[in-house]
Motif scaffolding. Sequence first.
Motif, PDB file in Angstrom:
ATOM      1  N   TYR A  63       0.836  -1.207   0.000  1.00 13.69           N
ATOM      2  CA  TYR A  63       0.000   0.000   0.000  1.00 13.69           C
ATOM      3  C   TYR A  63       0.872   1.261   0.000  1.00 13.69           C
ATOM      4  O   TYR A  63       0.381   2.371   0.213  1.00 13.69           O
ATOM      5  CB  TYR A  63      -1.015  -0.014   1.149  1.00 13.69           C
ATOM      6  N   VAL A 100      -4.275   2.665  -5.387  1.00 10.03           N
ATOM      7  CA  VAL A 100      -3.906   3.353  -4.146  1.00 10.03           C
ATOM      8  C   VAL A 100      -3.394   4.738  -4.509  1.00 10.03           C
ATOM      9  O   VAL A 100      -2.230   4.925  -4.848  1.00 10.03           O
ATOM     10  CB  VAL A 100      -2.814   2.563  -3.386  1.00 10.03           C
ATOM     11  N   HIS A 103      -2.167   8.164  -1.403  1.00 17.95           N
ATOM     12  CA  HIS A 103      -0.768   8.347  -1.040  1.00 17.95           C
ATOM     13  C   HIS A 103       0.098   7.495  -1.951  1.00 17.95           C
ATOM     14  O   HIS A 103      -0.388   6.586  -2.617  1.00 17.95           O
ATOM     15  CB  HIS A 103      -0.544   7.953   0.429  1.00 17.95           C
ATOM     16  N   TYR A 144      -3.207   6.879  11.039  1.00 22.76           N
ATOM     17  CA  TYR A 144      -3.944   5.628  11.274  1.00 22.76           C
ATOM     18  C   TYR A 144      -3.045   4.566  11.894  1.00 22.76           C
ATOM     19  O   TYR A 144      -3.543   3.606  12.477  1.00 22.76           O
ATOM     20  CB  TYR A 144      -4.511   5.082   9.956  1.00 22.76           C
ATOM     21  N   PHE A 145      -1.755   4.733  11.725  1.00 21.41           N
ATOM     22  CA  PHE A 145      -0.846   3.728  12.274  1.00 21.41           C
ATOM     23  C   PHE A 145      -0.123   4.234  13.515  1.00 21.41           C
ATOM     24  O   PHE A 145       0.981   3.799  13.835  1.00 21.41           O
ATOM     25  CB  PHE A 145       0.150   3.280  11.199  1.00 21.41           C
ATOM     26  N   PHE A 164      -1.310   7.740   6.829  1.00 19.52           N
ATOM     27  CA  PHE A 164      -0.887   6.397   7.241  1.00 19.52           C
ATOM     28  C   PHE A 164       0.574   6.468   7.689  1.00 19.52           C
ATOM     29  O   PHE A 164       0.958   7.439   8.333  1.00 19.52           O
ATOM     30  CB  PHE A 164      -1.182   5.395   6.107  1.00 19.52           C
ATOM     31  N   GLN A 168       4.360   6.819   3.633  1.00 21.52           N
ATOM     32  CA  GLN A 168       3.185   6.876   2.748  1.00 21.52           C
ATOM     33  C   GLN A 168       2.649   8.320   2.660  1.00 21.52           C
ATOM     34  O   GLN A 168       1.542   8.601   3.126  1.00 21.52           O
ATOM     35  CB  GLN A 168       2.076   5.948   3.275  1.00 21.52           C
ATOM     36  N   ARG A 198     -10.457  -1.603  -7.263  1.00 22.30           N
ATOM     37  CA  ARG A 198     -10.897  -1.406  -5.887  1.00 22.30           C
ATOM     38  C   ARG A 198     -10.061  -0.207  -5.440  1.00 22.30           C
ATOM     39  O   ARG A 198      -8.836  -0.213  -5.560  1.00 22.30           O
ATOM     40  CB  ARG A 198     -10.570  -2.650  -5.059  1.00 22.30           C
ATOM     41  N   ASP A 200      -8.496   2.243  -2.881  1.00 21.38           N
ATOM     42  CA  ASP A 200      -8.084   2.361  -1.488  1.00 21.38           C
ATOM     43  C   ASP A 200      -8.457   3.720  -0.890  1.00 21.38           C
ATOM     44  O   ASP A 200      -8.199   4.762  -1.505  1.00 21.38           O
ATOM     45  CB  ASP A 200      -6.556   2.174  -1.433  1.00 21.38           C
ATOM     46  N   MET A 204     -10.855   9.723   1.192  1.00 18.04           N
ATOM     47  CA  MET A 204      -9.935  10.580   1.954  1.00 18.04           C
ATOM     48  C   MET A 204      -9.192  11.576   1.054  1.00 18.04           C
ATOM     49  O   MET A 204      -8.327  12.313   1.524  1.00 18.04           O
ATOM     50  CB  MET A 204      -8.907   9.721   2.703  1.00 18.04           C
ATOM     51  N   GLU A 257     -13.133   1.988  -1.318  1.00 18.69           N
ATOM     52  CA  GLU A 257     -13.043   1.721   0.115  1.00 18.69           C
ATOM     53  C   GLU A 257     -13.321   3.032   0.847  1.00 18.69           C
ATOM     54  O   GLU A 257     -12.588   4.011   0.669  1.00 18.69           O
ATOM     55  CB  GLU A 257     -11.655   1.195   0.495  1.00 18.69           C
ATOM     56  N   ASP A 331      -7.818  -6.543   6.117  1.00 17.80           N
ATOM     57  CA  ASP A 331      -7.688  -5.637   7.267  1.00 17.80           C
ATOM     58  C   ASP A 331      -8.512  -6.089   8.474  1.00 17.80           C
ATOM     59  O   ASP A 331      -8.534  -5.400   9.498  1.00 17.80           O
ATOM     60  CB  ASP A 331      -8.187  -4.230   6.895  1.00 17.80           C
ATOM     61  N   GLU A 389       0.406  -1.575  11.436  1.00 19.63           N
ATOM     62  CA  GLU A 389      -0.664  -1.070  12.300  1.00 19.63           C
ATOM     63  C   GLU A 389      -0.556  -1.663  13.702  1.00 19.63           C
ATOM     64  O   GLU A 389      -0.615  -0.952  14.705  1.00 19.63           O
ATOM     65  CB  GLU A 389      -2.049  -1.393  11.736  1.00 19.63           C
ATOM     66  N   ARG A 417      -5.138  -7.047  12.077  1.00 22.32           N
ATOM     67  CA  ARG A 417      -5.227  -7.344  10.647  1.00 22.32           C
ATOM     68  C   ARG A 417      -4.451  -8.623  10.302  1.00 22.32           C
ATOM     69  O   ARG A 417      -4.670  -9.244   9.264  1.00 22.32           O
ATOM     70  CB  ARG A 417      -4.626  -6.195   9.819  1.00 22.32           C
ATOM     71  N   ARG A 421      -3.924 -12.282   7.428  1.00 20.01           N
ATOM     72  CA  ARG A 421      -2.728 -12.335   6.588  1.00 20.01           C
ATOM     73  C   ARG A 421      -1.885 -13.590   6.809  1.00 20.01           C
ATOM     74  O   ARG A 421      -0.882 -13.792   6.108  1.00 20.01           O
ATOM     75  CB  ARG A 421      -1.905 -11.073   6.825  1.00 20.01           C
TER      76      ARG A 421
END
Length: 559
Positions: A63, A100, A103, A144-145, A164, A168, A198, A200, A204, A257, A331, A389, A417, A421
């Motif tokens: 990402y 994506v 960022h 977010y992280f 993020f 990023q 899709r 990302d 935002m 998303e 996620d 994360e 998450r 994975r």
Amino acid sequence: MEKAWWKEAVVYQVYPRSFLDTNGDGVGDLPGVIEKLDYIKELGADVLWLNPIYKSPNYDNGYDISDYKDIMDEFGTMADFDRLLSEAHKRGIKILMDLVVNHTSSEHAWFVESRKSTDNPYREYYIWKKGKPAGGVPNNWESYFSGPAWSYDKNTDMYYLHLFEEHQPDLNWENEQMRKEVYEMMRWWFDKGIDGFRMDTINMLSKTPGLPDGEPIAGTVYGNRIPHMINGPRIHEYLQEMNREVLSKYDVMTVGETPDITTEDGKLYTGADRHELHMVFQFEHMFVDFVDGEKFSVAPLDLVKLKQIMSRWQVELNGVGWNSLYWDNHDQPRVVSRFGNDREYWEESAKMLGTCLHMMQGTPYIYQGEEIGMTNAVFHSIDEFDDVEAKGAYREYTQNRGMSGEEMIRILNFRSREHARTPMQWDGSENAGFTTGTPWLKVNSNYPKINAKNQVKDESSIFSYYKNLISLRKKHPIIVYGDYTLLLPEDPHLFVYQRSYEGQTLLTLCSFAAEEVEFAFPKAFLDESSRLLISNYGDCPKAEKVTLRPYEARVYLLG
Ligand code: TEU
Ligand code: CA
């Protein structure tokens, strides 16, 4: 309602890093995806969504993209991708790529230029700001992280925004030249023959001008960024422009998303007359078990609340926009562990959850391993996690928010998450058949029992059940297009709803209880002419009052 192929499709999501490793380096790759196309075909999915496969230094597993037109080294080459695309198309499977563009990676050529000087032609491709007059970050947004959403660059004595991780940096969508380059890149992929994107964190892209502080959040040094970076003032303008410039020129599918949106927003993003996106991944049902909106918390499922949320989306978007249907993705923790029962009712509850989702209106998404009932793993210490994360949150909560390490591990074992994975469980051999080397993330230890090989040939398996759910959707338009009505809204154990379409009625009956529950059958369905389409227990007696067994699911069709 207008019919469309993407409304009738079922999507299978592949996280390539964890799907199948073919060269023994412990990391899944594109040849691995090609090898398993027949498996996806066997399941019956028509679209394959690939998480990002572009060139990336992998601070956030792809990402963080450093080149949109090249393939990540570990995953293979562009020749591998071209082969994947043609092999998929040969089997009638469409390819959905991850876009994506909120960022890039800090190693992307645009950012490398951007940070050089304030008058660099790429400077405005990103969001740069001076620190506050009194010193420190330009505003109080948290990433977010974890940690601030700004990093200092001493070269120009300014900060850049990253919602993020610090590698990023956020793109500046106010910059028209940057937008044009993104559209050109999208056309490049469509011209190659891919079938959709899709997108990302697509809601935002537009931020409140001036990037003001958010309302302070008690117990932290941060403010609430959400009103300033979700559904910003120009978001619909950008998406309509993207649609005009790119999407409208191809017969492709799009899913955005979009965390933190309401059904009202959902109508704006997906409304057929809006010319933005086909559907979005809303998050309300994923936030249902957060305590006071807090992700890093543990709470049991409130089924009444879940029903309210999902039913509202069903009803509100009907005939206006279109829903995506999902329980799991890369996620989220595994749904059978989260809303089902991964112990004594593992098989029953996995099938029930599949039923509950797949009989709704919308396009269903199945995340790799969901079709065999993969469960959450058990992590013993923070060293076992790889995810940016999880690591960021562990640091923040244990160092700044007074949580013990033990408690945080307990929460991550519920919420992380990473559960999504862990490598795909193909068979009972070492490393679940995922790799002959050392897997990049540990394999869930339950693979000798839970694996694809055990299930593909077994007609009573979760895999075969999902196959059946998909084939029912292909056979009965009512499942795709029918109206939705929730029954028994206050029942704390049963999720019961009806669909109706062209004189037919469908009844979906799902128990979320580990005990038996009494159910009064709707009169119309007592009639002999109502047919049982699928159920997760063998015999299904019909009576005015039936006792539903733990996690029982049944679907009846009338007419
Ligand atoms: O996720 C965006 C997002 O808002 C969250 O779901 C996020 O994963 C996190 O859990 C917030 O607590 C998307 C991708 O799906 C995710 O994998 C990426 O890490 C993220 O964007 C950044 O690109
Ligand atoms: Ca590999």
